[in-house]
Design an enzyme around this catalytic site. Structure first.
Site, mmCIF file in Angstrom:
data_model
loop_
_atom_site.group_PDB
_atom_site.id
_atom_site.type_symbol
_atom_site.label_atom_id
_atom_site.label_comp_id
_atom_site.label_asym_id
_atom_site.label_seq_id
_atom_site.Cartn_x
_atom_site.Cartn_y
_atom_site.Cartn_z
ATOM 1 C CG HIS A 22 3.641 7.489 10.845
ATOM 2 N ND1 HIS A 22 4.033 7.865 9.580
ATOM 3 C CD2 HIS A 22 2.514 7.821 9.960
ATOM 4 C CE1 HIS A 22 3.344 7.691 8.761
ATOM 5 N NE2 HIS A 22 1.895 6.911 9.221
ATOM 6 C CE LYS A 46 -0.970 3.591 0.234
ATOM 7 N NZ LYS A 46 -1.084 4.567 1.210
ATOM 8 N NE ARG A 95 -3.304 12.759 8.713
ATOM 9 C CZ ARG A 95 -2.618 12.012 7.014
ATOM 10 N NH1 ARG A 95 -1.167 12.211 6.931
ATOM 11 N NH2 ARG A 95 -3.323 11.076 6.399
ATOM 12 C CB SER A 133 4.095 9.282 3.926
ATOM 13 O OG SER A 133 4.314 8.651 4.884
HETATM 14 O O1 PNS Z 1 -0.509 4.005 6.468
HETATM 15 P P1 PNS Z 1 -1.796 3.310 5.418
HETATM 16 O O2 PNS Z 1 -1.379 3.569 4.227
HETATM 17 O O3 PNS Z 1 -3.032 4.510 5.572
HETATM 18 O O4 PNS Z 1 -1.938 2.023 6.392
HETATM 19 C C1 PNS Z 1 -3.418 1.523 5.483
HETATM 20 C C2 PNS Z 1 -3.126 -0.447 6.111
HETATM 21 C C3 PNS Z 1 -1.468 -0.619 6.243
HETATM 22 C C4 PNS Z 1 -3.878 -0.080 7.587
HETATM 23 C C5 PNS Z 1 -4.083 -0.875 5.321
HETATM 24 O O5 PNS Z 1 -4.322 -1.253 4.315
HETATM 25 C C6 PNS Z 1 -4.195 -2.297 5.763
HETATM 26 O O6 PNS Z 1 -4.819 -2.379 7.011
HETATM 27 N N1 PNS Z 1 -3.093 -3.388 4.439
HETATM 28 C C7 PNS Z 1 -3.113 -4.651 5.295
HETATM 29 C C8 PNS Z 1 -4.395 -5.287 3.877
HETATM 30 C C9 PNS Z 1 -5.404 -5.598 4.714
HETATM 31 O O7 PNS Z 1 -6.074 -6.200 6.020
HETATM 32 N N2 PNS Z 1 -6.388 -4.626 3.574
HETATM 33 C C10 PNS Z 1 -8.101 -4.872 5.013
HETATM 34 C C11 PNS Z 1 -8.705 -3.250 5.217
HETATM 35 S S1 PNS Z 1 -10.638 -3.227 5.907
#
Ligand code: PNS
Length: 178
Positions: A22, A46, A95, A133
């Site tokens: 990150h 989560k 990645r 992670s």
């Molecule tokens: O590090 P991650 O868990 O892959 O990140 C995912 C994240 C936090 C970017 C995604 O889950 C997100 O944007 N969450 C906020 C809620 C949202 O907007 N959901 C719709 C996504 S299309």
């Protein structure tokens, strides 16, 4: 870098916890944009090892000294947060091919909800291509050192957390994540 694009970008994620991968993406993005907001999400589905405030604090401690970077937590939809802070771009790290499908779906969905936003994918250094992670948490729980995989304050916090909060448990959720 000669001329930086003029808009703010956001780098969203769960950061549970932030890894060197990150951080590598944050450095690359901070070099491209005049302002980068690292947006720490409070994920709906989560269970995280660290709560939102802890994750924000660990990201803040990890980005000290990187120019143009601000760290904020957010709840709700990412596109609403992007709109609120005036961001034009979402940065995501890619990645491997296995990341692709999930990232594409999110990028398209975010575009559908907020057509002005662009998703920009950056790739980390080769040495971090396998880093996630979830793997960091798993190997930490199984007793191996995570120094070098996460920034030093995070390694320290993981040690402290495993010895304390999760001492007599099988650990937090180890879902596949960033
Ligand atoms: O590090 P991650 O868990 O892959 O990140 C995912 C994240 C936090 C970017 C995604 O889950 C997100 O944007 N969450 C906020 C809620 C949202 O907007 N959901 C719709 C996504 S299309």
């Amino acid at each position: 870098m000669t001329q930086k694009s003029y808009f703010t970008a956001i780098f969203p994620g769960s950061f549970d916890p932030i890894t060197m991968g990150h951080l590598d993406i944050i450095r690359r993005a901070s070099d491209l944009f005049p302002k980068l907001i690292v947006a720490v999400a409070d994920p709906l589905h989560k269970k995280t090892m660290f709560d939102l405030d802890e994750r924000i604090r660990l990201v803040r401690e990890s980005v000290v000294g990187i120019p143009n970077v601000e760290v904020q937590g957010f709840t709700g939809l990412l596109v609403d947060f992007a709109q609120k802070v005036g961001a034009r771009a979402i940065i995501r790290g890619l990645r491997a091919v296995s990341d692709f499908e999930y990232e594409f779906k999110m990028a398209w969905m975010n575009r559908r909800m907020y057509p002005q936003i662009e998703t920009i994918f950056l790739i980390p250094s080769e040495e971090y291509a396998y880093l996630a992670s979830s793997l960091v948490k798993e190997i930490a729980f199984l007793g191996k050192d995570v120094d070098g995989l996460v920034p030093p304050p995070v390694a320290e916090k993981i040690r402290e957390t495993i010895l304390g909060k999760y001492k007599d448990t099988r650990g937090p959720s180890l879902e596949v994540d960033g």
